[in-house]
Motif scaffolding. Structure first.
Motif, mmCIF file in Angstrom:
data_model
loop_
_atom_site.group_PDB
_atom_site.id
_atom_site.type_symbol
_atom_site.label_atom_id
_atom_site.label_comp_id
_atom_site.label_asym_id
_atom_site.label_seq_id
_atom_site.Cartn_x
_atom_site.Cartn_y
_atom_site.Cartn_z
ATOM 1 N N LEU A 25 -59.432 -29.390 -6.454
ATOM 2 C CA LEU A 25 -59.619 -27.979 -6.778
ATOM 3 C C LEU A 25 -58.831 -27.550 -8.009
ATOM 4 N N THR A 26 -57.621 -28.090 -8.174
ATOM 5 C CA THR A 26 -56.785 -27.642 -9.284
ATOM 6 C C THR A 26 -57.043 -28.400 -10.577
ATOM 7 N N GLU A 27 -57.306 -29.715 -10.481
ATOM 8 C CA GLU A 27 -57.452 -30.532 -11.680
ATOM 9 C C GLU A 27 -58.892 -30.945 -11.949
ATOM 10 N N GLY A 28 -59.782 -30.732 -11.016
ATOM 11 C CA GLY A 28 -61.168 -31.100 -11.201
ATOM 12 C C GLY A 28 -61.492 -32.535 -10.802
ATOM 13 N N GLN A 29 -60.488 -33.281 -10.400
ATOM 14 C CA GLN A 29 -60.720 -34.650 -9.922
ATOM 15 C C GLN A 29 -59.653 -34.987 -8.890
ATOM 16 N N ALA A 30 -60.043 -35.773 -7.936
ATOM 17 C CA ALA A 30 -59.125 -36.169 -6.870
ATOM 18 C C ALA A 30 -58.430 -37.467 -7.261
ATOM 19 N N GLU A 31 -57.184 -37.596 -6.873
ATOM 20 C CA GLU A 31 -56.428 -38.824 -7.093
ATOM 21 C C GLU A 31 -56.146 -39.451 -5.733
ATOM 22 N N PRO A 32 -56.998 -40.391 -5.300
ATOM 23 C CA PRO A 32 -56.851 -40.953 -3.960
ATOM 24 C C PRO A 32 -55.557 -41.742 -3.767
ATOM 25 N N LEU A 33 -55.043 -42.360 -4.820
ATOM 26 C CA LEU A 33 -53.803 -43.115 -4.684
ATOM 27 C C LEU A 33 -52.632 -42.181 -4.384
ATOM 28 N N LYS A 34 -52.566 -41.074 -5.084
ATOM 29 C CA LYS A 34 -51.511 -40.090 -4.840
ATOM 30 C C LYS A 34 -51.637 -39.506 -3.432
ATOM 31 N N ALA A 35 -52.859 -39.252 -3.004
ATOM 32 C CA ALA A 35 -53.087 -38.718 -1.666
ATOM 33 C C ALA A 35 -52.721 -39.739 -0.593
ATOM 34 N N ALA A 36 -53.025 -41.009 -0.841
ATOM 35 C CA ALA A 36 -52.681 -42.061 0.127
ATOM 36 C C ALA A 36 -51.178 -42.238 0.248
ATOM 37 N N VAL A 37 -50.479 -42.181 -0.865
ATOM 38 C CA VAL A 37 -49.014 -42.300 -0.835
ATOM 39 C C VAL A 37 -48.408 -41.131 -0.059
ATOM 40 N N ALA A 38 -48.902 -39.937 -0.284
ATOM 41 C CA ALA A 38 -48.411 -38.772 0.448
ATOM 42 C C ALA A 38 -48.708 -38.895 1.940
ATOM 43 N N ALA A 39 -49.878 -39.413 2.287
ATOM 44 C CA ALA A 39 -50.248 -39.575 3.697
ATOM 45 C C ALA A 39 -49.371 -40.620 4.382
ATOM 46 N N VAL A 40 -49.087 -41.721 3.698
ATOM 47 C CA VAL A 40 -48.220 -42.757 4.272
ATOM 48 C C VAL A 40 -46.804 -42.227 4.441
ATOM 49 N N ALA A 41 -46.324 -41.475 3.474
ATOM 50 C CA ALA A 41 -44.985 -40.891 3.586
ATOM 51 C C ALA A 41 -44.916 -39.904 4.753
#
Length: 59
Positions: A25-41
């Motif tokens: 929503l904010t950048e116009g593209q999703a970053e799945p790696l960043k989201a996966a790292v946040a989910a694992v943390a």
């Protein structure tokens, strides 16, 4: 109970979708790696908190 029974899968999936959706929503593209790292943390924090609370209840 087995270790897999205590995994916070729903919470981790929610964090993944939330971070990916916010990026999209904010950048116009999703970053799945960043989201996966946040989910694992988040998963690790929840696991540690559940283990600590469970050991604290037994005392």
């Amino acid at each position: 109970m087995a270790f897999a029974d205590n995994l916070p899968m729903n919470e981790s999936l929610g964090v993944f979708v939330g971070v990916a959706g916010y990026d999209w929503l904010t950048e116009g593209q999703a970053e799945p790696l960043k989201a996966a790292v946040a989910a694992v943390a988040a998963c690790a924090v929840i696991l540690v908190a559940r283990h600590w609370l469970k050991s604290r209840r037994k005392d």
